[in-house]
Design a protein around this motif. Structure first.
Motif, PDB file in Angstrom:
ATOM      1  N   GLY A  23       0.819  -1.207   0.000  1.00 45.32           N
ATOM      2  CA  GLY A  23       0.000   0.000   0.000  1.00 45.32           C
ATOM      3  C   GLY A  23       0.853   1.257   0.000  1.00 45.32           C
ATOM      4  N   ALA A  24       1.938   1.240   0.772  1.00 46.27           N
ATOM      5  CA  ALA A  24       2.839   2.394   0.829  1.00 46.27           C
ATOM      6  C   ALA A  24       3.561   2.601  -0.501  1.00 46.27           C
ATOM      7  CB  ALA A  24       3.852   2.190   1.956  1.00 46.27           C
ATOM      8  N   ALA A  25       3.954   1.497  -1.149  1.00 42.32           N
ATOM      9  CA  ALA A  25       4.608   1.616  -2.455  1.00 42.32           C
ATOM     10  C   ALA A  25       3.650   2.194  -3.490  1.00 42.32           C
ATOM     11  CB  ALA A  25       5.120   0.245  -2.900  1.00 42.32           C
ATOM     12  N   MET A  85      -9.095  -3.608  -1.165  1.00 46.79           N
ATOM     13  CA  MET A  85     -10.389  -3.543  -0.492  1.00 46.79           C
ATOM     14  C   MET A  85     -10.598  -2.183   0.169  1.00 46.79           C
ATOM     15  SD  MET A  85     -11.880  -5.910   2.605  1.00 46.79           S
ATOM     16  CE  MET A  85     -11.016  -4.994   3.890  1.00 46.79           C
ATOM     17  N   ASP A  86      -9.578  -1.699   0.852  1.00 45.69           N
ATOM     18  CA  ASP A  86      -9.652  -0.412   1.535  1.00 45.69           C
ATOM     19  C   ASP A  86      -9.970   0.702   0.541  1.00 45.69           C
ATOM     20  OD1 ASP A  86      -8.617   1.265   4.119  1.00 45.69           O
ATOM     21  OD2 ASP A  86      -7.882   2.193   2.276  1.00 45.69           O
ATOM     22  N   MET A  87      -9.251   0.728  -0.582  1.00 47.44           N
ATOM     23  CA  MET A  87      -9.487   1.753  -1.597  1.00 47.44           C
ATOM     24  C   MET A  87     -10.897   1.672  -2.155  1.00 47.44           C
ATOM     25  SD  MET A  87      -7.900   2.217  -5.405  1.00 47.44           S
ATOM     26  CE  MET A  87      -9.194   1.135  -6.061  1.00 47.44           C
ATOM     27  N   SER A  88     -11.361   0.462  -2.461  1.00 44.69           N
ATOM     28  CA  SER A  88     -12.686   0.278  -3.049  1.00 44.69           C
ATOM     29  C   SER A  88     -13.773   0.811  -2.121  1.00 44.69           C
ATOM     30  CB  SER A  88     -12.930  -1.203  -3.351  1.00 44.69           C
ATOM     31  OG  SER A  88     -11.991  -1.703  -4.270  1.00 44.69           O
ATOM     32  N   HIS A  89     -13.688   0.473  -0.842  1.00 46.74           N
ATOM     33  CA  HIS A  89     -14.703   0.905   0.108  1.00 46.74           C
ATOM     34  C   HIS A  89     -14.673   2.419   0.311  1.00 46.74           C
ATOM     35  CE1 HIS A  89     -16.432  -2.852   1.891  1.00 46.74           C
ATOM     36  NE2 HIS A  89     -15.382  -3.366   1.266  1.00 46.74           N
ATOM     37  N   ARG A  90     -13.483   2.988   0.412  1.00 45.78           N
ATOM     38  CA  ARG A  90     -13.386   4.423   0.663  1.00 45.78           C
ATOM     39  C   ARG A  90     -13.915   5.236  -0.518  1.00 45.78           C
ATOM     40  NH1 ARG A  90     -10.500   5.610   5.280  1.00 45.78           N
ATOM     41  NH2 ARG A  90      -9.264   3.872   6.130  1.00 45.78           N
ATOM     42  N   ILE A  91     -13.568   4.835  -1.731  1.00 39.25           N
ATOM     43  CA  ILE A  91     -14.040   5.574  -2.907  1.00 39.25           C
ATOM     44  C   ILE A  91     -15.546   5.399  -3.073  1.00 39.25           C
ATOM     45  CG2 ILE A  91     -13.918   5.712  -5.424  1.00 39.25           C
ATOM     46  CD1 ILE A  91     -10.951   5.220  -5.262  1.00 39.25           C
ATOM     47  N   ALA A  92     -16.052   4.197  -2.833  1.00 38.98           N
ATOM     48  CA  ALA A  92     -17.501   3.980  -2.921  1.00 38.98           C
ATOM     49  C   ALA A  92     -18.253   4.847  -1.923  1.00 38.98           C
ATOM     50  CB  ALA A  92     -17.821   2.503  -2.684  1.00 38.98           C
ATOM     51  N   VAL A 130     -10.386  -7.580   9.545  1.00 44.92           N
ATOM     52  CA  VAL A 130     -11.132  -7.022  10.678  1.00 44.92           C
ATOM     53  C   VAL A 130     -10.599  -5.637  11.045  1.00 44.92           C
ATOM     54  CG1 VAL A 130     -11.675  -7.315  13.123  1.00 44.92           C
ATOM     55  CG2 VAL A 130     -11.793  -9.271  11.570  1.00 44.92           C
ATOM     56  N   GLU A 131      -9.290  -5.515  11.136  1.00 45.50           N
ATOM     57  CA  GLU A 131      -8.706  -4.215  11.485  1.00 45.50           C
ATOM     58  C   GLU A 131      -8.946  -3.199  10.379  1.00 45.50           C
ATOM     59  OE1 GLU A 131      -4.484  -2.231  13.006  1.00 45.50           O
ATOM     60  OE2 GLU A 131      -4.624  -4.388  12.618  1.00 45.50           O
ATOM     61  N   VAL A 132      -8.870  -3.638   9.122  1.00 52.24           N
ATOM     62  CA  VAL A 132      -9.125  -2.730   8.001  1.00 52.24           C
ATOM     63  C   VAL A 132     -10.556  -2.216   8.057  1.00 52.24           C
ATOM     64  CG1 VAL A 132      -9.198  -2.503   5.491  1.00 52.24           C
ATOM     65  CG2 VAL A 132      -7.401  -3.878   6.565  1.00 52.24           C
ATOM     66  N   PHE A 133     -11.514  -3.115   8.299  1.00 45.71           N
ATOM     67  CA  PHE A 133     -12.906  -2.700   8.408  1.00 45.71           C
ATOM     68  C   PHE A 133     -13.094  -1.715   9.559  1.00 45.71           C
ATOM     69  CE2 PHE A 133     -14.332  -6.713   6.129  1.00 45.71           C
ATOM     70  CZ  PHE A 133     -14.804  -6.024   5.025  1.00 45.71           C
ATOM     71  N   ALA A 134     -12.410  -1.953  10.682  1.00 41.87           N
ATOM     72  CA  ALA A 134     -12.523  -1.050  11.817  1.00 41.87           C
ATOM     73  C   ALA A 134     -12.012   0.339  11.458  1.00 41.87           C
ATOM     74  CB  ALA A 134     -11.752  -1.614  13.009  1.00 41.87           C
ATOM     75  N   ASN A 135     -10.912   0.405  10.718  1.00 37.97           N
ATOM     76  CA  ASN A 135     -10.362   1.703  10.316  1.00 37.97           C
ATOM     77  C   ASN A 135     -11.227   2.395   9.266  1.00 37.97           C
ATOM     78  OD1 ASN A 135      -8.161   1.454  12.035  1.00 37.97           O
ATOM     79  ND2 ASN A 135      -6.907   0.411  10.513  1.00 37.97           N
ATOM     80  N   LEU A 136     -11.964   1.612   8.484  1.00 36.18           N
ATOM     81  CA  LEU A 136     -12.861   2.192   7.486  1.00 36.18           C
ATOM     82  C   LEU A 136     -14.065   2.873   8.128  1.00 36.18           C
ATOM     83  CD1 LEU A 136     -12.889  -0.652   4.800  1.00 36.18           C
ATOM     84  CD2 LEU A 136     -12.207   1.725   4.388  1.00 36.18           C
ATOM     85  N   GLN A 137     -14.418   2.456   9.323  1.00 35.71           N
ATOM     86  CA  GLN A 137     -15.556   3.003  10.064  1.00 35.71           C
ATOM     87  C   GLN A 137     -16.830   2.937   9.211  1.00 35.71           C
ATOM     88  OE1 GLN A 137     -14.192   6.865  11.433  1.00 35.71           O
ATOM     89  NE2 GLN A 137     -12.787   5.942  12.891  1.00 35.71           N
ATOM     90  N   HIS A 190      -1.838  -4.499   3.249  1.00 31.95           N
ATOM     91  CA  HIS A 190      -2.082  -5.836   2.728  1.00 31.95           C
ATOM     92  C   HIS A 190      -3.492  -6.018   2.175  1.00 31.95           C
ATOM     93  CE1 HIS A 190       1.779  -6.998   4.320  1.00 31.95           C
ATOM     94  NE2 HIS A 190       1.434  -6.563   5.522  1.00 31.95           N
ATOM     95  N   GLU A 191      -4.410  -5.145   2.551  1.00 29.77           N
ATOM     96  CA  GLU A 191      -5.771  -5.167   2.012  1.00 29.77           C
ATOM     97  C   GLU A 191      -6.050  -3.830   1.342  1.00 29.77           C
ATOM     98  OE1 GLU A 191      -7.542  -7.886   2.093  1.00 29.77           O
ATOM     99  OE2 GLU A 191      -6.095  -8.975   3.336  1.00 29.77           O
ATOM    100  N   ASP A 192      -5.037  -3.316   0.646  1.00 36.24           N
ATOM    101  CA  ASP A 192      -5.136  -1.974   0.085  1.00 36.24           C
ATOM    102  C   ASP A 192      -6.199  -1.873  -0.997  1.00 36.24           C
ATOM    103  OD1 ASP A 192      -3.153  -3.715  -1.122  1.00 36.24           O
ATOM    104  OD2 ASP A 192      -2.717  -2.097  -2.497  1.00 36.24           O
TER     105      ASP A 192
END
Length: 323
Positions: free
Chosen positions: A95-97, A206-213, A253-260, A202-204
């Motif tokens: 994700g950082a790269a 999924m994280d991106m998809s949810h945030r943009i949606a 689980v942690e990614v979902f928690a950070n997505l709020q 590591h779940e970048d």
């Protein structure tokens, strides 16, 4: 639903004169994929709709960084697509790269390709076409597996996500999707900046998809945008299968928690329901027709879902203890 995995289809879209400019970002971290990285870059250089630049971001590997600078930087033809090699500037990994590459990119759309994947010649043409609609924030394509050894007959097509590939159950035509696949995805640069880039290593995807949606932009899947994703023999074992099913869902689980508020489990629940109904029925039909490996695939489906559930519960307990 079709009983076959996504396949390459014929036909071409029409090029739009107003199509956005594209930067392709390829992240790499190990010299073990050096030949694959070369093939990945070469496949981008012969696109029917070429990008304005290719960015190779090397993730915390000085030797690979120097090797990439030497190979891709010297003797490059003047009329070639600009190619930039840079180092991951952050402490994180994938994700950082990707954030490092995205910050330097000039394209209106950023297309992300894995270093062990080669793009079909019309990959970008297909991937970028949906952006003619200004409401679209991200588009993903289909990574199809290329196995180093024969595909295990016990391995269900529904679980090709374990390899980072398109799996049975994904749409067979362009359609909205909750979660794009990182080996073959893209996003508007403006949309990615609006959500603050990638927040997970590591779940970048999924994280991106949810945030943009969550910003009310459309997330689309275009199965005609194809890349061929290498699957080494080490990823076709039961050990790799169960670990991915368990630990990927633990990490989510942690990614979902950070997505709020941006988080939801629709994709996961839909996958479970579809697999335990349509997937199991399809394999039962195969078993009745004489393919007894269908029973093994049913067992793998049930085991994979159970392991995913255990991973999720473990992740929730670990998150609760950490807080």
């Amino acid at each position: 639903m079709s009983d076959v995995a996504p396949r390459e289809c014929v036909g071409r879209g029409h090029e739009s004169p107003n199509r956005p400019t594209v930067s392709v970002v390829i992240c790499t971290y190990t010299e073990n994929r050096w030949l694959q990285l070369q093939k990945s870059v070469a496949s981008v250089e012969v696109q029917t709709s070429p990008p304005i630049e290719i960015i190779v971001c090397v993730d915390h590997n000085e030797k690979l960084l120097r090797k990439s600078e030497e190979y891709f930087g010297k003797g490059r033809p003047a009329d070639a697509i600009p190619l930039i090699v840079l180092a991951n500037r952050y402490n994180g990994r994938l994700g950082a790269a990707r954030n490092t590459g995205a910050e330097l990119a000039r394209g209106e759309v950023l297309a992300f390709l894995d270093d062990d994947a080669t793009a079909a010649p019309d990959w970008l043409e297909r991937l970028i076409a949906p952006y003619d609609d200004e409401r679209v924030g991200a588009v993903g394509g289909a990574p199809l597996p290329v196995f180093e050894v024969r595909r295990p007959r016990w391995f269900p097509l529904e679980f090709d996500w374990v390899f980072g590939c398109a799996y049975r159950g994904l749409p067979l035509a362009r359609a909205p999707l909750e979660h794009l696949i990182g080996a073959n995805m893209s996003a508007r640069r403006s949309a990615l900046r609006e959500v603050g880039g990638f927040h997970s290593d590591h779940e970048d995807d999924m994280d991106m998809s949810h945030r943009i949606a969550y910003t009310q932009r459309a997330i689309l899947y275009e199965p005609l945008a194809i890349v061929h994703h290498f699957v080494p023999a080490t990823r076709t074992t039961w050990d790799y299968f169960w670990r991915r099913c368990y630990f990927v869902n633990q990490a989510k689980v942690e990614v979902f928690a950070n997505l709020q508020e941006a988080s939801n489990l629709r994709a996961e629940l839909t996958f479970v329901t579809r697999t335990l109904t349509m997937g199991v029925r399809a394999e039962l039909r195969r078993a009745l027709r004489g393919d007894l490996h269908g029973l093994a695939r049913i067992g793998a489906m049930i085991a994979g879902i159970a392991l995913a559930g255990l991973g999720h519960l473990s992740g929730r307990l670990r998150l609760r203890r950490s807080r």
